[in-house]
Design an enzyme around this catalytic site. Structure first.
Site, PDB file in Angstrom:
ATOM      1  N   TYR A 157       0.835  -1.213   0.000  1.00 16.68           N
ATOM      2  CA  TYR A 157       0.000   0.000   0.000  1.00 16.68           C
ATOM      3  C   TYR A 157       0.870   1.265   0.000  1.00 16.68           C
ATOM      4  O   TYR A 157       0.632   2.186  -0.801  1.00 16.68           O
ATOM      5  CB  TYR A 157      -0.903  -0.029   1.234  1.00 16.68           C
ATOM      6  CG  TYR A 157      -1.876   1.116   1.336  1.00 16.68           C
ATOM      7  CD1 TYR A 157      -3.021   1.164   0.547  1.00 16.68           C
ATOM      8  CD2 TYR A 157      -1.666   2.157   2.236  1.00 16.68           C
ATOM      9  CE1 TYR A 157      -3.932   2.210   0.648  1.00 16.68           C
ATOM     10  CE2 TYR A 157      -2.567   3.206   2.354  1.00 16.68           C
ATOM     11  CZ  TYR A 157      -3.700   3.224   1.556  1.00 16.68           C
ATOM     12  OH  TYR A 157      -4.589   4.268   1.660  1.00 16.68           O
ATOM     13  N   LYS A 161       1.153   4.173  -2.950  1.00 14.33           N
ATOM     14  CA  LYS A 161       0.824   5.585  -2.715  1.00 14.33           C
ATOM     15  C   LYS A 161       2.036   6.492  -2.984  1.00 14.33           C
ATOM     16  O   LYS A 161       1.880   7.610  -3.478  1.00 14.33           O
ATOM     17  CB  LYS A 161       0.301   5.773  -1.284  1.00 14.33           C
ATOM     18  CG  LYS A 161      -1.016   5.041  -1.020  1.00 14.33           C
ATOM     19  CD  LYS A 161      -2.137   5.535  -1.934  1.00 14.33           C
ATOM     20  CE  LYS A 161      -3.497   4.967  -1.581  1.00 14.33           C
ATOM     21  NZ  LYS A 161      -4.575   5.498  -2.421  1.00 14.33           N
TER      22      LYS A 161
HETATM   23  P1  NAD Z   1     -13.289   2.891   0.868  1.00 18.50           P
HETATM   24  O1  NAD Z   1     -12.956   1.458   0.943  1.00 18.50           O
HETATM   25  O2  NAD Z   1     -14.614   3.341   1.347  1.00 18.50           O
HETATM   26  O3  NAD Z   1     -13.117   3.426  -0.640  1.00 18.50           O
HETATM   27  C1  NAD Z   1     -12.368   2.791  -1.630  1.00 18.50           C
HETATM   28  C2  NAD Z   1     -13.258   2.578  -2.835  1.00 18.50           C
HETATM   29  O4  NAD Z   1     -12.504   2.035  -3.926  1.00 18.50           O
HETATM   30  C3  NAD Z   1     -14.407   1.598  -2.537  1.00 18.50           C
HETATM   31  O5  NAD Z   1     -15.625   2.177  -2.931  1.00 18.50           O
HETATM   32  C4  NAD Z   1     -14.066   0.403  -3.405  1.00 18.50           C
HETATM   33  O6  NAD Z   1     -15.197  -0.304  -3.861  1.00 18.50           O
HETATM   34  C5  NAD Z   1     -13.320   1.075  -4.547  1.00 18.50           C
HETATM   35  N1  NAD Z   1     -12.520   0.140  -5.328  1.00 18.50           N
HETATM   36  C6  NAD Z   1     -11.684  -0.831  -4.867  1.00 18.50           C
HETATM   37  N2  NAD Z   1     -11.151  -1.504  -5.899  1.00 18.50           N
HETATM   38  C7  NAD Z   1     -11.666  -0.962  -7.033  1.00 18.50           C
HETATM   39  C8  NAD Z   1     -11.485  -1.219  -8.421  1.00 18.50           C
HETATM   40  N3  NAD Z   1     -10.663  -2.197  -8.844  1.00 18.50           N
HETATM   41  N4  NAD Z   1     -12.166  -0.459  -9.314  1.00 18.50           N
HETATM   42  C9  NAD Z   1     -13.003   0.518  -8.904  1.00 18.50           C
HETATM   43  N5  NAD Z   1     -13.202   0.813  -7.601  1.00 18.50           N
HETATM   44  C10 NAD Z   1     -12.533   0.074  -6.681  1.00 18.50           C
HETATM   45  O7  NAD Z   1     -12.128   3.633   1.654  1.00 18.50           O
HETATM   46  P2  NAD Z   1     -11.732   5.180   1.703  1.00 18.50           P
HETATM   47  O8  NAD Z   1     -11.076   5.354   3.010  1.00 18.50           O
HETATM   48  O9  NAD Z   1     -12.860   6.050   1.341  1.00 18.50           O
HETATM   49  O10 NAD Z   1     -10.591   5.261   0.584  1.00 18.50           O
HETATM   50  C11 NAD Z   1     -10.613   6.172  -0.509  1.00 18.50           C
HETATM   51  C12 NAD Z   1      -9.194   6.491  -0.918  1.00 18.50           C
HETATM   52  O11 NAD Z   1      -8.549   7.192   0.146  1.00 18.50           O
HETATM   53  C13 NAD Z   1      -8.331   5.252  -1.194  1.00 18.50           C
HETATM   54  O12 NAD Z   1      -7.498   5.503  -2.302  1.00 18.50           O
HETATM   55  C14 NAD Z   1      -7.501   5.136   0.066  1.00 18.50           C
HETATM   56  O13 NAD Z   1      -6.291   4.472  -0.168  1.00 18.50           O
HETATM   57  C15 NAD Z   1      -7.304   6.596   0.410  1.00 18.50           C
HETATM   58  N6  NAD Z   1      -6.921   6.841   1.795  1.00 18.50           N
HETATM   59  C16 NAD Z   1      -7.756   6.522   2.821  1.00 18.50           C
HETATM   60  C17 NAD Z   1      -7.341   6.780   4.127  1.00 18.50           C
HETATM   61  C18 NAD Z   1      -8.209   6.478   5.322  1.00 18.50           C
HETATM   62  O14 NAD Z   1      -7.725   6.636   6.449  1.00 18.50           O
HETATM   63  N7  NAD Z   1      -9.448   6.091   5.167  1.00 18.50           N
HETATM   64  C19 NAD Z   1      -6.080   7.316   4.368  1.00 18.50           C
HETATM   65  C20 NAD Z   1      -5.257   7.617   3.292  1.00 18.50           C
HETATM   66  C21 NAD Z   1      -5.688   7.369   2.018  1.00 18.50           C
END
Ligand code: NAD
Length: 249
Positions: A157, A161
């Site tokens: 991961y 990123k």
């Molecule tokens: P989340 O799991 O709710 O959102 C991720 C989304 O990506 C989901 O809707 C999932 O269905 C979709 N997804 C996964 N594989 C896919 C694919 N192959 N094609 C299309 N869609 C796909 O989690 P989130 O926290 O809302 O994450 C959103 C973004 O933020 C991600 O990139 C995550 O890495 C990043 N992020 C989140 C956090 C956190 O603390 N939540 C921190 C840093 C970065």
């Protein structure tokens, strides 16, 4: 300011992507809600569209696996026909498969890199034709604090990123002359399904590292994305906005 623009938000059926989609729609943007068609995700994507429409916005849901070029190409065709060419791309889709390197299978490495990094590359490439033609575009990649700090148990991961930040800078350099700005937002620990699964002890340990003492909300990330999608950030490209409550500086 963004009235009439067309945005594609990947992985917008939940979490941060869903809030980004809602905020953009609230500013008059027509939003393509991308989702991967497995399990209940289609219903979540449709619920996102419904909540945007109920608030007076415009949105439609489009299925595609961002890690498949064929799937993304088909989706962009549908978006072009239904909404028009994409002006704003938010590469938000992402997933984790955490474990220590010693135990990490090559398949786990590949899956995370395929969705988080290759997916952003594929989606970027797919919208470029339209953006170049209109000599306008905003691309926002959702990176992560761990792409900068590293994090034990997240080799795949954090590498994906960190890779996104490199992709952001290179795309910004390649596309600036075409009026396309490319930036990243690097969230810290944000309250979503991704962090909900973590045990209380891990959450408490995280909070201890955050200067502001609390996890962020999806809205905090979405506000930075909206800024980078808007004209207010037109002189910013190739950069990353950190939204992490001061956990990494
Ligand atoms: P989340 O799991 O709710 O959102 C991720 C989304 O990506 C989901 O809707 C999932 O269905 C979709 N997804 C996964 N594989 C896919 C694919 N192959 N094609 C299309 N869609 C796909 O989690 P989130 O926290 O809302 O994450 C959103 C973004 O933020 C991600 O990139 C995550 O890495 C990043 N992020 C989140 C956090 C956190 O603390 N939540 C921190 C840093 C970065």
């Amino acid at each position: 300011m963004l009235d009439g623009k067309i945005a594609l938000v990947t992985g917008a059926s939940s979490g941060i992507g869903r809030v980004i989609a809602n905020k953009l729609a609230g500013l008059g943007v027509k939003v393509a809600i991308n989702y991967i068609d497995i399990g209940d995700i289609k219903a979540d994507a449709e619920a996102t569209v419904a909540e945007i429409k109920a608030a007076g916005g415009e949105a439609a849901a489009f299925a595609a696996d961002v890690s498949s070029e064929e799937s993304v190409t088909a989706m962009i065709k549908e978006i072009n026909a239904e909404l028009g060419p994409v002006d704003i791309l938010v590469n938000n889709a992402g997933l984790t498969q955490d474990t220590l390197i010693m135990r990490m299978k090559v398949e786990q490495w590949e899956k995370v890199l395929d969705v988080n990094l290759k997916g952003a590359f594929i989606c970027t490439k797919a919208v470029l034709k339209g953006m170049m033609k209109s000599r306008y575009g905003k691309i926002v990649n959702i990176a992560s604090v761990v792409g900068f700090s590293g994090n034990a148990g997240q080799a795949n991961y954090s590498a994906s990123k960190a890779g996104l930040v490199g992709l952001t800078k290179t795309s910004a350099q390649e596309l600036a002359s075409r009026g396309i700005r490319v930036n990243a937002v690097a969230p810290g620990f944000i309250r979503t399904a991704m962090t909900e699964v973590l045990p209380e002890t891990v959450i408490d340990a995280m909070k201890a590292k955050i200067s502001l003492g609390t996890l962020g909300e999806p809205e905090d990330v979405a506000d930075a994305v909206v800024f980078l999608a808007s004209h207010e950030s037109d002189y910013i490209t190739g950069n990353t906005i950190h939204v992490n409550g001061g956990m990494y500086m």
